[in-house]
Every structure is written in structure tokens, then in C-alpha cells.
Design a protein around this motif. Sequence first.
Motif, PDB file in Angstrom:
ATOM      1  N   LYS A 285       9.155  -1.583 -12.617  1.00 51.60           N
ATOM      2  CA  LYS A 285       8.426  -0.418 -13.124  1.00 51.60           C
ATOM      3  C   LYS A 285       8.157   0.624 -12.045  1.00 51.60           C
ATOM      4  CE  LYS A 285       6.147  -2.836 -16.905  1.00 51.60           C
ATOM      5  NZ  LYS A 285       6.692  -4.173 -16.559  1.00 51.60           N
ATOM      6  N   ARG A 286       7.641   0.170 -10.910  1.00 51.90           N
ATOM      7  CA  ARG A 286       7.138   1.142  -9.928  1.00 51.90           C
ATOM      8  C   ARG A 286       7.848   1.015  -8.587  1.00 51.90           C
ATOM      9  NH1 ARG A 286       2.923  -0.859 -12.681  1.00 51.90           N
ATOM     10  NH2 ARG A 286       2.311   0.569 -14.333  1.00 51.90           N
ATOM     11  N   THR A 287       7.433   1.878  -7.660  1.00 53.99           N
ATOM     12  CA  THR A 287       7.963   1.820  -6.296  1.00 53.99           C
ATOM     13  C   THR A 287       7.711   0.420  -5.727  1.00 53.99           C
ATOM     14  OG1 THR A 287       7.477   4.167  -6.030  1.00 53.99           O
ATOM     15  CG2 THR A 287       7.839   2.899  -4.019  1.00 53.99           C
ATOM     16  N   HIS A 288       8.728  -0.152  -5.139  1.00 53.25           N
ATOM     17  CA  HIS A 288       8.613  -1.536  -4.676  1.00 53.25           C
ATOM     18  C   HIS A 288       9.625  -1.830  -3.573  1.00 53.25           C
ATOM     19  CE1 HIS A 288      11.886  -1.393  -7.491  1.00 53.25           C
ATOM     20  NE2 HIS A 288      12.212  -2.639  -7.286  1.00 53.25           N
ATOM     21  N   LEU A 289       9.430  -2.978  -2.933  1.00 51.23           N
ATOM     22  CA  LEU A 289      10.363  -3.431  -1.902  1.00 51.23           C
ATOM     23  C   LEU A 289      11.501  -4.184  -2.581  1.00 51.23           C
ATOM     24  CD1 LEU A 289      10.819  -3.696   1.215  1.00 51.23           C
ATOM     25  CD2 LEU A 289       9.643  -5.903   1.050  1.00 51.23           C
TER      26      LEU A 289
ATOM     27  N   ASN B 249      17.343   0.220  -7.315  1.00 48.84           N
ATOM     28  CA  ASN B 249      17.005  -0.787  -8.324  1.00 48.84           C
ATOM     29  C   ASN B 249      18.258  -1.573  -8.649  1.00 48.84           C
ATOM     30  OD1 ASN B 249      14.088  -0.187  -9.326  1.00 48.84           O
ATOM     31  ND2 ASN B 249      15.084   1.815  -9.111  1.00 48.84           N
ATOM     32  N   GLU B 250      18.349  -2.734  -8.035  1.00 51.95           N
ATOM     33  CA  GLU B 250      19.533  -3.573  -8.196  1.00 51.95           C
ATOM     34  C   GLU B 250      19.463  -4.326  -9.532  1.00 51.95           C
ATOM     35  OE1 GLU B 250      21.778  -3.014  -6.180  1.00 51.95           O
ATOM     36  OE2 GLU B 250      21.267  -3.253  -4.064  1.00 51.95           O
TER      37      GLU B 250
ATOM     38  N   LEU C  78       0.835  -1.203   0.000  1.00 56.89           N
ATOM     39  CA  LEU C  78       0.000   0.000   0.000  1.00 56.89           C
ATOM     40  C   LEU C  78       0.874   1.260   0.000  1.00 56.89           C
ATOM     41  CD1 LEU C  78      -3.009   0.663   0.126  1.00 56.89           C
ATOM     42  CD2 LEU C  78      -2.774   0.887   2.608  1.00 56.89           C
ATOM     43  N   GLU C  79       1.933   1.222   0.775  1.00 55.00           N
ATOM     44  CA  GLU C  79       2.871   2.349   0.827  1.00 55.00           C
ATOM     45  C   GLU C  79       3.437   2.632  -0.583  1.00 55.00           C
ATOM     46  OE1 GLU C  79       3.750   4.588   2.908  1.00 55.00           O
ATOM     47  OE2 GLU C  79       5.604   5.337   2.011  1.00 55.00           O
ATOM     48  N   CYS C  80       3.788   1.556  -1.290  1.00 51.77           N
ATOM     49  CA  CYS C  80       4.376   1.701  -2.626  1.00 51.77           C
ATOM     50  C   CYS C  80       3.348   2.267  -3.611  1.00 51.77           C
ATOM     51  CB  CYS C  80       4.883   0.355  -3.129  1.00 51.77           C
ATOM     52  SG  CYS C  80       6.272  -0.267  -2.174  1.00 51.77           S
ATOM     53  N   ILE C  81       2.129   1.730  -3.555  1.00 49.93           N
ATOM     54  CA  ILE C  81       1.072   2.216  -4.458  1.00 49.93           C
ATOM     55  C   ILE C  81       0.788   3.686  -4.177  1.00 49.93           C
ATOM     56  CG2 ILE C  81      -1.412   1.989  -4.985  1.00 49.93           C
ATOM     57  CD1 ILE C  81      -1.027  -1.059  -4.465  1.00 49.93           C
TER      58      ILE C  81
ATOM     59  N   ALA D  85      14.959  -2.339   1.094  1.00 51.66           N
ATOM     60  CA  ALA D  85      14.665  -0.911   0.960  1.00 51.66           C
ATOM     61  C   ALA D  85      13.406  -0.748   0.120  1.00 51.66           C
ATOM     62  CB  ALA D  85      15.833  -0.198   0.281  1.00 51.66           C
ATOM     63  N   LEU D  86      12.765   0.395   0.294  1.00 51.16           N
ATOM     64  CA  LEU D  86      11.679   0.779  -0.618  1.00 51.16           C
ATOM     65  C   LEU D  86      12.304   1.706  -1.644  1.00 51.16           C
ATOM     66  CD1 LEU D  86       8.912   1.653   1.997  1.00 51.16           C
ATOM     67  CD2 LEU D  86       9.130  -0.442   0.645  1.00 51.16           C
ATOM     68  N   SER D  87      12.038   1.431  -2.916  1.00 52.41           N
ATOM     69  CA  SER D  87      12.659   2.263  -3.950  1.00 52.41           C
ATOM     70  C   SER D  87      11.681   2.568  -5.071  1.00 52.41           C
ATOM     71  CB  SER D  87      13.868   1.522  -4.546  1.00 52.41           C
ATOM     72  OG  SER D  87      14.430   2.268  -5.602  1.00 52.41           O
TER      73      SER D  87
END
Length: 252
Positions: free
Chosen positions: A156-160, A148-149, A117-120, A185-187
Amino acid sequence: MKIINGMKVYVEPSYEEMSTLAARLVGAQIRLEPNSVLGLATGGTPVGMYKELVRMHKEEGLDFSKITTFNLDEYYPLSRESDQSYYYYMTDHLFSHVNINKDQIHIPNGEAKEVELECINYEKKIQKAGGIDLQVLGIGNNGHIGFNEPEESFAKRTHLVDLVEDTIQANSRFFDSIDDVPKQALSMGIGSIIKAKKIVLLANGSHKAKIIAETIYGDVRPQVPSTILQFHPDVTFVLDAEAAAELKKYIK
Ligand code: PGA
């Protein structure tokens, strides 16, 4: 300044000059569009740029009052009060020294209980702000941008993200011990990053020379995430001479 592969490349003699130039580019964006949305980066590289932006605010009246910011990433899980959090870093290096409206600052929440939810919601906030006008990037030795490793596909989007050993090792210099470095991390995703209208990537030091050459001249592939920048229409590299050293063989 040279144009290489359609990207602007500035090579400055020292870290200080590189930082000053980067701050001028960001400062010009703020002056030309006072309500800009800035994408911001952390790490060792942009510290000098933030220092110069603070000076420009204090001595030249650079006005942050209408600026909105979105940071690329945050460790997870990590309390924002921790002095290793990127929230702490941004407060320390920039936000507490300029007249930015605290409600306009956005950093992924490293304490979020519901990560998805945080990422969305983070993506939604970027969209609601009208997208990012200028994104500042650092670069990892492995070509990561944001966190983004290297992967089999571009996120594509914000993710863990699961941080890779190389990154944990590189970032352990900021922690008491390597065991204290969060493993996730969240990125913002690569997709979120390349939607920015303009991108300014900073790199200094000889340890970045190889990845900078690879980013500019290598095949575009998710195993070296930064190579995606070759497809972006408005990228500026701001390098010191050491980080640009491997480009010499190409720049005539
Ligand atoms: P650094 O990190 O600025 O501390 O070298 C850059 C990055 O990992 O993106």
C-alpha cells in the motif's frame, strides 16, 4: 491514440518521438496547473523525456518554479552523493537544468537510519502537498512499477523492498559490477501510486513488449504489479513501436 480497456495508449514510431510526446503531456500539466505535484520516475526510459523537458524550459520558458516533485524510489542503502543514486540521476537529468525550487523536491532518503520513519514521513509529505497530480512511471520486465516487485499482495505505502534477481540483473548495466547493485530500495507503494490523479507510463524496446501486453490485457494480480493500472481511471501509456508490438494482435 487508442483507448484499450479504458486506458489511453499512444504508440510512437521511435524512442525520440515517444519521449517528446511524454514531455508534452508533462509540459501540458505544468502549463495548465503551474503548482502541480509531479510523481517522477528514473531508469533508462525517461531520460529522453527529461531531455525534452529541459529543452522546453530553456527554449519555450516551461516554468518549474511552483512545481513540487516526489520520486518513486531510491536504492537503499546508498548515499545521495553516489553517482548511482536516483538523487544524482534526477539532479543530472532534470533538476540542475530547470528553475525548480530545491525545497519542493522529494526523493526517499537512501541513507535514512530509521527506515520505517522515513517511509511514514514520505507518505505524510505527499499528503501534505495535496497528493500527486501526475505520476510518471516506467515499468520493469517483471511488471514492477516503482520498485514494487511481484508479491502475494499489493503494497500500500512507501516501504523497504527487497529487489528481486531480475531487477538487480536489469539494473546492473548502470553499475560497474552486479555486486555493486544495492539489494534493497525504498519505494512508494502501489497504493501511493494509484492515488495519483493521472498516470503516464512510458516503455520502449522489444524487451518490454510482453509485459506491456500483460499489463493492459492480463488479469489484475499482485504477481504482475503493473496490472493494477487497469483499475485506475486516468492512465496513459506512451510506447514506442517495439514496446507496443505484442498489442498488435489486439488493436484492430
Ligand atoms: P528502465 O527501468 O527504464 O531502465 O527500463 C524501468 C523500471 O525498472 O521501472
